[in-house]
Design a protein around this motif. Sequence first.
Motif, PDB file in Angstrom:
ATOM      1  N   LYS A 131       0.811  -1.217   0.000  1.00  9.07           N
ATOM      2  CA  LYS A 131       0.000   0.000   0.000  1.00  9.07           C
ATOM      3  C   LYS A 131       0.850   1.275   0.000  1.00  9.07           C
ATOM      4  O   LYS A 131       0.510   2.247  -0.664  1.00  9.07           O
ATOM      5  N   SER A 132       1.958   1.267   0.704  1.00  5.99           N
ATOM      6  CA  SER A 132       2.799   2.471   0.742  1.00  5.99           C
ATOM      7  C   SER A 132       3.451   2.737  -0.621  1.00  5.99           C
ATOM      8  O   SER A 132       3.585   3.894  -1.023  1.00  5.99           O
ATOM      9  N   LYS A 135       1.266   4.571  -3.173  1.00  7.48           N
ATOM     10  CA  LYS A 135       1.089   6.019  -2.965  1.00  7.48           C
ATOM     11  C   LYS A 135       2.216   6.841  -3.576  1.00  7.48           C
ATOM     12  O   LYS A 135       2.094   8.058  -3.684  1.00  7.48           O
ATOM     13  N   ARG A 136       3.297   6.179  -3.948  1.00 10.26           N
ATOM     14  CA  ARG A 136       4.449   6.911  -4.490  1.00 10.26           C
ATOM     15  C   ARG A 136       4.132   7.439  -5.891  1.00 10.26           C
ATOM     16  O   ARG A 136       3.662   6.704  -6.751  1.00 10.26           O
ATOM     17  N   THR A 137       4.418   8.711  -6.109  1.00 10.87           N
ATOM     18  CA  THR A 137       4.135   9.333  -7.404  1.00 10.87           C
ATOM     19  C   THR A 137       5.226   9.070  -8.438  1.00 10.87           C
ATOM     20  O   THR A 137       5.031   9.351  -9.615  1.00 10.87           O
TER      21      THR A 137
END
Length: 171
Positions: A131-132, A135-137
């Motif tokens: 999940k983390s 979130k990374r662009t």
Amino acid sequence: MPASPFTCVGFLPSIDERCTHIILGSMPGAASLKAQQYYAHPQNRFWRLMAYLLEGGEPPQGYAARLQMLLRHHIALWDSIASCEREGSLDAAIREVKPNDFSALLARYPRLSTFCLNGGKAAAIFRSANKSLLKRTDLIFHTLPSTSAANARWRFDDLKRAWREALPIDH
């Protein structure tokens, strides 16, 4: 009496420091585990698809040459799952999943930026365990139709169209 599931342990990644893309399956099937080769089942369309899209031809005969073909195009190969319980080869039979550590992989190979998830199970496991990262662009994620012969509703031409968008194709 039905056979009991057995523990499946995946392979190490095929990767080098130049890789920008990574293709992730779920867990190698029985034929692949027996051969100790990714996508070893003769009916799986993975190697034929990669050879067609990346180099416009047929896949190399040897397994090492197939892995080198991907690496030439800066594509790594691994799985979402490090180990699991499964009877047979179908993704639907996968239980007791231990995911691979992609945070550690990204720390070791920082050029990786594009994740190509080969099929719904690979995508579901990856997404639930990372999940983390989602979130990374600076990372791109593509959920792609499985190359497995079990995914018969996707013809080869359909797979070519879907996968072409995700891969670093020069020609």
